[in-house]
Write an enzyme that holds these catalytic residues in place. Structure first.
Site, short mmCIF file in Angstrom:
data_model
loop_
_atom_site.label_atom_id
_atom_site.label_comp_id
_atom_site.label_asym_id
_atom_site.label_seq_id
_atom_site.Cartn_x
_atom_site.Cartn_y
_atom_site.Cartn_z
CG ASP A 275 -2.18 0.73 1.06
OD1 ASP A 275 -2.23 1.55 0.14
OD2 ASP A 275 -3.12 0.48 1.83
CD1 TRP A 737 -9.43 3.35 4.47
CD2 TRP A 737 -9.05 1.16 4.31
NE1 TRP A 737 -8.82 2.94 5.63
CE2 TRP A 737 -8.58 1.61 5.56
CE3 TRP A 737 -8.91 -0.19 3.97
CZ2 TRP A 737 -8.00 0.75 6.50
CZ3 TRP A 737 -8.33 -1.04 4.90
CH2 TRP A 737 -7.87 -0.57 6.14
CD GLN A 773 -7.40 -4.19 7.69
OE1 GLN A 773 -8.07 -3.67 6.80
NE2 GLN A 773 -6.41 -3.56 8.29
CD1 TRP A 777 -8.59 -4.50 1.46
CD2 TRP A 777 -8.14 -6.52 2.30
NE1 TRP A 777 -8.13 -5.28 0.42
CE2 TRP A 777 -7.84 -6.53 0.92
CE3 TRP A 777 -7.92 -7.67 3.04
CZ2 TRP A 777 -7.35 -7.66 0.28
CZ3 TRP A 777 -7.42 -8.80 2.41
CH2 TRP A 777 -7.14 -8.78 1.03
CE LYS A 813 8.23 -0.12 15.09
NZ LYS A 813 8.42 0.52 13.78
#
Length: 1285
Positions: A275, A737, A773, A777, A813
């Site tokens: 993407d 999207w 999703q 998606w 992180k």
């Protein structure tokens, strides 16, 4: 070879050095026991310092004189076993050699399985020319005809050897294994190291190299090209960050399914996708250049901005490929697709054009979550999970009613004071009752909803603190206010009021009046909502429906793209709206319109990327009609799809579709696929491009790239004539999207290419992504496919949950609250990570708290036992080879038949495994497959291998040993193939060694077909009996543990109670020896009378019945507990019973068997254990007749521990001596005499008295043991002395 004392022979001649020695690569292991000069190729006694040789004669000749003087080495070659025996330092006296090493300095070459091939003879010549030290060459020849014998004898007599060397030739009638010379030679399996020395990560690296060497993935694709297509859609991730466990999880699920489908006869194309457009990329560039305003992008230039975006798309691609490949996933990175590719973008244009032609596209305003940090709207799903608890200013404001006789004012409440300057209406609920009340302290008259009277301040100070104002509650408000009038909300509709500000005075004729809608609630505020249509979804809808504003592009949005007030809001022009809250409240207060103010703590949405507060803001956008046109068909198409787990489809996704709104598909951004819409200046002419070719023909411009900076300047002449000017492209780009939802068409450039491939194979077979999703998606795939083709986009879907840090928080992180994936893979292996993730709640769409220790547990509980079962096979196959029968060749599964019950059981269990895995994998239920696989592996290692050690070690005869090893081989091979999709590395490692014993096998396990289930081998009765046998063993072990009786202590009798006659027949017949040996019990008795040793009690299962029975539960429970023995037996037989009008089944009532101890026996003499199905009794009374058997077990245990302590392999032959340390040696001698056969069967040899130990014996290890079952003794392990026939 039987071991004995060797007569001294004269020393050999001095060995001449080898001319021009070839260098041999060696590996050195720390030497612990310098007295042991023995090793095997590649693997010697543990801890010994041994150079390793390869298994080819031409290399072996290098430096052999030096090598053979340092070690006695057995070298196993392709099909020749060679044994060298030499002294340590050249010519030496025989007595020195015997004293130091236990053998004479005799040079012996033993060759077995010589078949007379020319290549073998030439190799042997080369070999013998270098070995002038040999005094004896023993050759075992496989020949059948006399002519063949004569030829081979003649050849062998011509071999070069010294005059002192004797040649012994022995002919064997046994046929050699058939060799497949066309494909490859059948060879012996290689030896394997101990489990604790086996490095799973290191072996995986070797497998990766092997796959690269044979180009495994591409080869697999090439080999399956002719098979039916299985279409897998891989959702494209952004490459703007490193892959995390969520990516590895989804990738593992995809890899397992696609590997399985390949093995079951499909061609599965797997292309990775990226993407490339949208906010994640733009955000990186904005940070890099400090861009905060849209104007800054225009100053930089869209061309420069977009090229900067293009430059960072591939930032982490290399790292992604490295991690994904290392995780074992097979997917094509070389033929990947990118959403920024011209071919992909052109297909997106085609999709849009089809929707436009179907009248599913329109332009309008939509109030959307808007990020001022990114200068763009977000979809509802993007804004869902980013709420933070914040404290915002709240204000209660008056709107005087025009023409009211009491000078009443409507009171509205807001937590977004910045929207007050844009107020155009007030909204009430038509069903609520409203009150007109007068404040008893200041005389002001307010209108509020009756349930919200308590929200008004209950004392004179109109601008009091919120918390203080609300302290009084309903009674305080009633005391503070006089009710003047009551009326319903509908009666207020149309009433005009005085606006707060005059910024929208030009709207006075339509605005500043009361409207009604049921979205107004009475759980907060005043029951009257202030409406600013440009900043609230419901505000916009209500004002549109009541004609306060009009549909189209005329809506005034007084806040710009940076979140600043426009010129219309003169007093606050250029101010960021959230920063203006306090000043606006002050302005309201100065006008005398503030009832109260304060702070309000609530959950507020933030931009997930810029971390700035989201604003609801109306935007002119392009929409796809979903609500009215597609919703019903979407719901119907979804019913045709199979989701795992199903509740995600039935609840979460279904609810989302039920509330589906029109989809805003445009974004006012720069780096994306531009909308292919060209519009004339007067808006009358619209042209939509469905291809590059159409744009080129209409514009006369050659197009090489579809991004904004390449096509924004392209114009199209008006079809109405030159006087109407040209058409220009609208500025917007697609929501990314929309691009990912177009993936099934765009990644193969449909319809411009692959038209037949797509149309034959749509919908696709499989998609898999995370739970997030569902509204992303999965939704966009379904919307576009439904609109385009009236079909779902996919047939099957697996939805996984989220992988969280160990503390239950999102992996971060910055917080470093999780171990990096590469670190865990490098430590434990990718297979362990894969299995850990797949065998967790996350595959059922539930969250998983990732624990590194969980991966370690998979290694210890799954892979090490599995490896040890495989190692046990290889060790005993090598033992057969060493003993002279040549490389182990397993009997083919199709012809393998055995009368042994555990052989039959493991074959049946293997076929049941194949049936189950096929059934569940075909249903995409990965979470049921893995536990079953793990249970099978546990049964293989802890039942089959454990209970068959004697057979597998050859203690029950060579033929039975071969059947057992063949069974284990075929079961390991089949289970490896079943496990291949799940653990691609480890199964490949095992297969590469196993295939050496199997003629004509595939080069890689990933080229093999998935096993077909053989129903003829499934024997459910045997499987059930063995399961019950293990229950019996476990129950009896628990009894031993309770009474602290170790398994080494023999017991007299076990009684098994069960009503099933077939099971009792099995337990006393086929399974009897296993029960007795495993439990160390002398006899087994069965009983089918379940009431002889137990009484039955019935207990209601409150957890099951409580909710169902309600108040009847107490009565039912009483009746159940009073059931008689016969009632319970009848219930068990019938499977149901009716009590007080309620039918109860077996799962509703727990049947408890209470042990009835036989009369006259104490609990220390007999005890029982049961599981509700089987009852086991153990006779615990001591018996002197069992003493010797118990001592024998203790001695065997000490011998085995000493072997392990000495670093001996199971195939290493040693002599075991035992010496009594007691004054009375007769007790030990009696034990050794009576238990000789048991000891010999268990350790493979008899125990020798110390008087038979030669003076020159090499002691490998010895140890003294005191007071073992009241005996003391010394055990010595010695190097076998040599004897030649």
């Amino acid at each position: 070879m039987r071991v004995g004392v060797v007569d001294a022979l004269p020393p050999p001649p001095i060995i001449p050095p080898i001319v021009e020695p070839v260098q041999v690569k060696t590996e050195v292991v720390e030497k612990k026991n310098p007295r042991v000069p023995m090793a095997r190729l590649g693997f010697g006694l543990k801890g010994q310092k041994i150079p390793l040789l390869t298994n080819h004669f031409k290399v072996n000749v290098a430096n052999l004189h030096e090598y053979f003087h340092q070690y006695s080495v057995r070298v196993h070659t392709t099909h020749t076993t060679v044994m060298f025996i030499s002294s340590n330092d050249g010519p030496m006296q025989a007595d020195n050699a015997e004293r130091e090493y236990g053998f004479s300095p005799v040079k012996v070459l033993k060759i077995t399985e010589y078949g007379g091939e020319v290549g073998e003879l030439e190799q042997m010549k080369l070999f013998l020319e270098k070995l002038t030290c040999l005094e004896l060459v023993k050759i075992s020849v496989h020949a059948i005809t006399d002519k063949e014998k004569a030829r081979i004898t003649s050849d062998l007599l011509m071999l070069p050897r010294s005059s002192m060397c004797k040649l012994h030739i022995k002919f064997c009638e046994k046929a050699r294994p058939k060799l497949n010379t066309e494909r490859r030679l059948l060879t012996a399996m290689e030896e394997v190291v101990e489990g604790k020395e086996f490095s799973f990560p290191r072996e995986e690296e070797k497998v990766l190299s092997f796959w690269t060497q044979i180009d495994a993935f591409k080869t697999q694709l090439r080999r399956t090209e002719h098979l039916p297509e299985y279409i897998f859609y891989d959702g494209p991730p952004f490459a703007t960050g490193l892959p995390h466990y969520g990516h590895i999880l989804a990738g593992t699920i995809k890899d397992i399914v696609t590997r399985y489908q390949t093995m079951t006869g499909h061609h599965v194309t797997r292309r990775f996708g990226w993407d490339c457009h949208g906010l994640p990329i733009e955000n990186l560039i904005d940070k890099k250049f400090g861009i905060k305003l849209k104007s800054q992008v225009l100053e930089m230039g869209i061309d420069n901005y977009n090229e900067e975006c293009r430059s960072v798309v591939d930032l982490y691609v290399e790292e992604w490929e490295k991690v994904i490949t290392r995780s074992g996933r097979w997917i094509d990175f070389k033929k990947d697709y990118k959403t920024m590719d011209l071919s992909f973008m052109e297909s997106v244009w085609w999709v849009f054009a089809q929707l436009f032609d179907k009248n599913l596209i329109y332009k309008g305003f939509k109030v959307m979550p808007y990020s001022t940090g990114l200068k763009t709207p977000l979809s509802s799903s993007e804004a869902k999970g980013t709420y933070k608890k914040v404290s915002d200013p709240e204000a209660m404001v008056t709107f005087p009613v025009i023409g009211d006789q009491d000078n009443a004012a409507f009171v509205a409440w807001t937590t977004t004071p910045w929207t007050l300057p844009c107020n155009l209406a007030l909204c009430v609920n038509p069903e609520f009752v409203y009150l007109k009340v007068r404040n008893k302290h200041n005389g002001r008259v307010y209108v509020v909803a009756e349930p919200r009277l308590s929200a008004l301040p209950s004392f004179a100070n109109a601008a009091a603190d919120t918390k203080k104002a609300n302290k009084g509650g309903d009674s305080a408000a009633a005391d503070s206010y006089e009710i003047l009038e009551k009326f319903d909300g509908a009666s207020l509709v149309g009433k005009k009021y005085e606006p707060l500000f005059d910024y929208f005075s030009d709207f006075s004729s339509e605005a500043f009046r009361v409207v009604a809608d049921d979205y107004v609630t009475d759980d907060s505020g005043t029951g009257i909502v202030h409406c600013a249509p440009a900043f609230g979804e419901d505000d916009y809808r209500v004002c549109l429906e009541n004609k306060i504003i009009e549909q189209g592009e005329g809506l005034v949005v007084a806040v710009d793209g940076d979140g600043l007030f426009t010129e219309r809001i003169t007093h606050f022009f250029g101010r960021y709206v959230k920063d203006a809250d306090k000043d606006i409240i002050e302005a309201v207060k100065a006008k005398g319109r503030l009832v109260k103010t304060g702070s309000f703590t609530h959950e507020y949405p933030f931009c997930p990327r810029s971390d700035t507060p989201l604003l609801n803001r109306a935007l002119p956008s392009w929409f796809m009609r979903v609500d009215e046109q597609l919703k019903e068909q979407l719901l119907e198409n979804t019913k045709e799809t199979h989701w795992v787990p199903s509740h995600v489809k039935d609840k979460r996704f279904h609810n989302w579709l039920e509330n589906a709104r029109d989809w805003c598909i445009s974004r006012s951004r720069f780096w994306g696929t531009p909308l292919p819409i060209w519009i004339s200046d007067d808006g009358e002419e619209v042209v939509v491009m469905d291809s590059v070719d159409k744009l080129e023909k209409l514009s006369g411009v050659k197009v090489f790239d579809l991004h904004r900076h390449h096509i924004d300047q392209i114009t199209i002449p008006s079809s109405r004539g030159p006087e109407f000017g040209v058409l220009r492209r609208v500025e917007d780009v697609f929501d990314c999207w929309f691009e990912s939802g177009s993936m099934p068409y765009a990644y193969i450039h449909y319809p411009f290419e692959n038209k037949e491939l797509f149309e034959k194979n749509f919908p696709g077979d499989f998609v898999a992504e995370g739970l997030d999703q569902t509204r992303g998606w999965f939704y966009t795939l379904m919307v576009l496919s439904t609109a385009l083709f009236g079909k779902p986009a996919f047939r099957n879907l697996i939805c996984n949950g989220l992988v969280l840090a160990e503390d239950g928080k999102k992996m971060s992180k910055s917080e470093k609250n999780y171990p990096p994936p590469t670190e865990v893979i490098d430590e434990y292996g990718a297979d362990a990570v894969r299995l850990y993730l797949i065998n967790s709640p996350v595959v059922r769409a539930e969250p998983l708290r990732f624990r590194k220790e969980g991966v370690l547990s998979v290694v210890k509980d799954v892979f090490l036992p599995w490896y040890n079962a495989y190692r046990f096979l290889v060790q005993n196959a090598k033992r057969l080879e060493i003993e002279g029968s040549g490389p182990f060749v397993p009997t083919d599964l199709a012809t393998l038949r055995s009368s042994n019950v555990l052989d039959q059981w493991i074959h049946s269990a293997t076929q049941s495994l194949v049936c189950f895995v096929r059934q569940e994998m075909d249903a995409y239920r990965l979470y049921t497959v893995v536990p079953y696989l793990l249970k099978f592996l546990d049964n293989l290692t802890n039942i089959y291998v454990r209970f068959n050690r004697k057979r597998l070690k050859g203690r029950t005869g060579e033929d039975d040993c071969h059947i057992a090893l063949s069974t284990l081989y075929n079961v390991l091979l089949t289970s490896c193939k079943v496990m291949t999709p799940f653990t691609p590395f480890f199964t490949e490692t095992l297969y590469q060694n196993l295939r050496k014993a199997c003629e004509g096998s595939e080069e890689s396990i990933h080229y093999c077909s998935f096993p077909e289930a053989d129903g003829t081998r499934v024997e459910k009765r045997i499987e059930q009996s063995v399961t019950r046998m293990m229950t019996v063993i476990d129950l009896a072990r628990n009894i031993r543990e309770r009474h602290k009786l170790p398994l080494k202590t023999p017991l007299k009798e076990i009684t098994v109670v069960h009503p099933d006659a077939d099971f009792l027949d099995d337990i006393t017949g086929k399974l009897r020896e296993y029960v007795l040996e495993e439990l160390n019990v002398r006899s087994l008795v069965t009983c089918n009378d379940t009431l002889k040793y137990a009484s039955l009690k019935a207990e209601p299962d409150f957890s099951v019945l409580g909710k169902r029975l309600g108040k009847s539960m107490r009565l039912i429970a009483k009746e159940v507990k009073e059931m008689s023995q016969q009632d319970i037996l009848s219930f068990e037989e019938a499977g149901k019973v009716t009590i007080a009008g309620h039918t109860l089944v077996l799962t509703d009532i727990k049947i408890v068997r209470v042990f009835k101890r036989p009369d006259g026996l104490k609990d220390t003499e007999i005890d029982a254990n049961g599981d509700g199905d089987v009852l086991v009794l153990l006779d615990l009374r001591p018996d002197d007749s069992l003493y010797e058997a118990g001592v024998a077990r203790e001695i065997v245990n000490r011998v085995q521990k000493l072997r392990k302590k000495s670093g001996l392999e199971p195939t290493d032959v040693v002599e075991v001596y035992i010496e009594s340390l007691d004054k009375d040696e007769s007790v030990l001698q009696q034990v050794l005499s009576s238990q000789e056969q048991y000891i010999k069967d268990t350790i493979g040899s008899s125990l020798l008295p110390p008087t038979l130990m030669p003076s020159h014996a090499v002691i490998l290890s010895d140890e003294s043991f005191q007071n073992v079952s009241k005996l003391s003794f010394k055990i010595s392990l010695a190097r076998p002395a040599l004897k030649f026939n």
